[in-house]
Scaffold this motif. Structure first.
Motif, mmCIF file in Angstrom:
data_model
loop_
_atom_site.group_PDB
_atom_site.id
_atom_site.type_symbol
_atom_site.label_atom_id
_atom_site.label_comp_id
_atom_site.label_asym_id
_atom_site.label_seq_id
_atom_site.Cartn_x
_atom_site.Cartn_y
_atom_site.Cartn_z
ATOM 1 N N ALA A 34 0.852 -1.184 0.000
ATOM 2 C CA ALA A 34 0.000 0.000 0.000
ATOM 3 C C ALA A 34 0.891 1.238 0.000
ATOM 4 O O ALA A 34 2.104 1.151 0.192
ATOM 5 C CB ALA A 34 -0.906 0.011 1.236
ATOM 6 N N VAL A 35 0.246 2.373 -0.171
ATOM 7 C CA VAL A 35 0.904 3.649 0.113
ATOM 8 C C VAL A 35 0.599 3.981 1.575
ATOM 9 O O VAL A 35 -0.558 3.957 1.991
ATOM 10 C CB VAL A 35 0.401 4.769 -0.810
ATOM 11 N N TYR A 36 1.635 4.274 2.312
ATOM 12 C CA TYR A 36 1.514 4.543 3.736
ATOM 13 C C TYR A 36 1.623 6.043 3.995
ATOM 14 O O TYR A 36 2.514 6.714 3.454
ATOM 15 C CB TYR A 36 2.585 3.795 4.516
ATOM 16 N N TYR A 37 0.729 6.541 4.844
ATOM 17 C CA TYR A 37 0.668 7.964 5.160
ATOM 18 C C TYR A 37 0.749 8.163 6.672
ATOM 19 O O TYR A 37 0.123 7.426 7.432
ATOM 20 C CB TYR A 37 -0.649 8.573 4.690
ATOM 21 N N CYS A 38 1.473 9.186 7.077
ATOM 22 C CA CYS A 38 1.386 9.603 8.471
ATOM 23 C C CYS A 38 0.501 10.841 8.542
ATOM 24 O O CYS A 38 0.412 11.628 7.601
ATOM 25 C CB CYS A 38 2.759 9.874 9.081
ATOM 26 N N ASN A 39 -0.148 10.972 9.663
ATOM 27 C CA ASN A 39 -1.030 12.099 9.943
ATOM 28 C C ASN A 39 -0.710 12.536 11.353
ATOM 29 O O ASN A 39 -0.818 11.733 12.284
ATOM 30 C CB ASN A 39 -2.486 11.645 9.803
ATOM 31 N N ILE B 227 0.549 18.999 14.643
ATOM 32 C CA ILE B 227 1.595 19.984 14.952
ATOM 33 C C ILE B 227 0.853 21.273 15.207
ATOM 34 O O ILE B 227 0.315 21.878 14.284
ATOM 35 C CB ILE B 227 2.604 20.139 13.798
ATOM 36 N N HIS B 228 0.855 21.673 16.462
ATOM 37 C CA HIS B 228 0.020 22.801 16.881
ATOM 38 C C HIS B 228 0.103 23.958 15.906
ATOM 39 O O HIS B 228 1.200 24.378 15.540
ATOM 40 C CB HIS B 228 0.458 23.250 18.278
ATOM 41 N N PRO B 229 -1.047 24.476 15.458
ATOM 42 C CA PRO B 229 -2.399 24.218 15.926
ATOM 43 C C PRO B 229 -3.255 23.384 14.977
ATOM 44 O O PRO B 229 -4.479 23.485 15.004
ATOM 45 C CB PRO B 229 -2.971 25.627 16.009
ATOM 46 N N LYS B 230 -2.639 22.580 14.122
ATOM 47 C CA LYS B 230 -3.446 21.816 13.178
ATOM 48 C C LYS B 230 -2.813 20.466 12.886
ATOM 49 O O LYS B 230 -1.682 20.190 13.275
ATOM 50 C CB LYS B 230 -3.628 22.602 11.875
ATOM 51 N N ALA B 231 -3.569 19.633 12.163
ATOM 52 C CA ALA B 231 -3.085 18.325 11.756
ATOM 53 C C ALA B 231 -2.590 18.382 10.319
ATOM 54 O O ALA B 231 -3.086 19.147 9.503
ATOM 55 C CB ALA B 231 -4.188 17.281 11.891
ATOM 56 N N TYR B 232 -1.590 17.572 10.048
ATOM 57 C CA TYR B 232 -0.970 17.534 8.738
ATOM 58 C C TYR B 232 -0.918 16.087 8.242
ATOM 59 O O TYR B 232 -0.871 15.144 9.038
ATOM 60 C CB TYR B 232 0.460 18.079 8.792
ATOM 61 N N TRP B 233 -0.862 15.955 6.912
ATOM 62 C CA TRP B 233 -0.643 14.653 6.289
ATOM 63 C C TRP B 233 0.726 14.643 5.616
ATOM 64 O O TRP B 233 1.133 15.652 5.014
ATOM 65 C CB TRP B 233 -1.703 14.377 5.228
ATOM 66 N N GLY B 234 1.399 13.511 5.697
ATOM 67 C CA GLY B 234 2.598 13.330 4.909
ATOM 68 C C GLY B 234 2.237 13.050 3.457
ATOM 69 O O GLY B 234 1.065 12.851 3.113
#
Length: 115
Positions: free
Chosen positions: A91-96, A99-106
């Protein structure tokens, strides 16, 4: 603007191991809670593992006992150690991560497990 940068994917034989990394692109930004997700071809993205900044972790049944989240706070990096890989882990693996103050996706990293 800070980003999450993933690395560590690749091609591995069944039974092998890989370690994925997810790092903040800028110094001075601390990664909080993190989740790892994956998306196989033709399937929806699924959550597989999560970890808090305090160190607690939980895992989907499909990876429990094989995958482990860890982090290096000094380097603002989180890891997903994947052992005993199976072809169905392809699969393609993603981190989420928060990081204050919001969420990010790799950006995602491809993991391919050959039989």
């Amino acid at each position: 603007q800070v980003q999450l940068v993933e690395s560590g994917g690749g091609l591995v034989q069944a039974g092998g191991s890989l370690r994925l990394s997810c790092a903040a692109s800028e110094r001075g930004f601390s990664i909080g809670a993190v989740g790892w997700h994956r998306q196989a071809p033709g399937k929806q993205r699924e959550w597989i593992a999560g970890g808090t900044s305090a160190g607690s972790t939980n895992y989907a049944d499909s990876v429990k006992g094989r995958f482990t989240i860890s982090r290096d706070n000094a380097k603002n990096t989180v890891f997903l150690q994947m052992n005993s890989l199976k072809p169905e882990d392809t699969a393609v693996y993603y981190c989420n991560a928060y990081i204050h103050p919001k969420a990010y996706w790799g950006q995602g990293t491809q993991v391919t497990v050959s039989s």
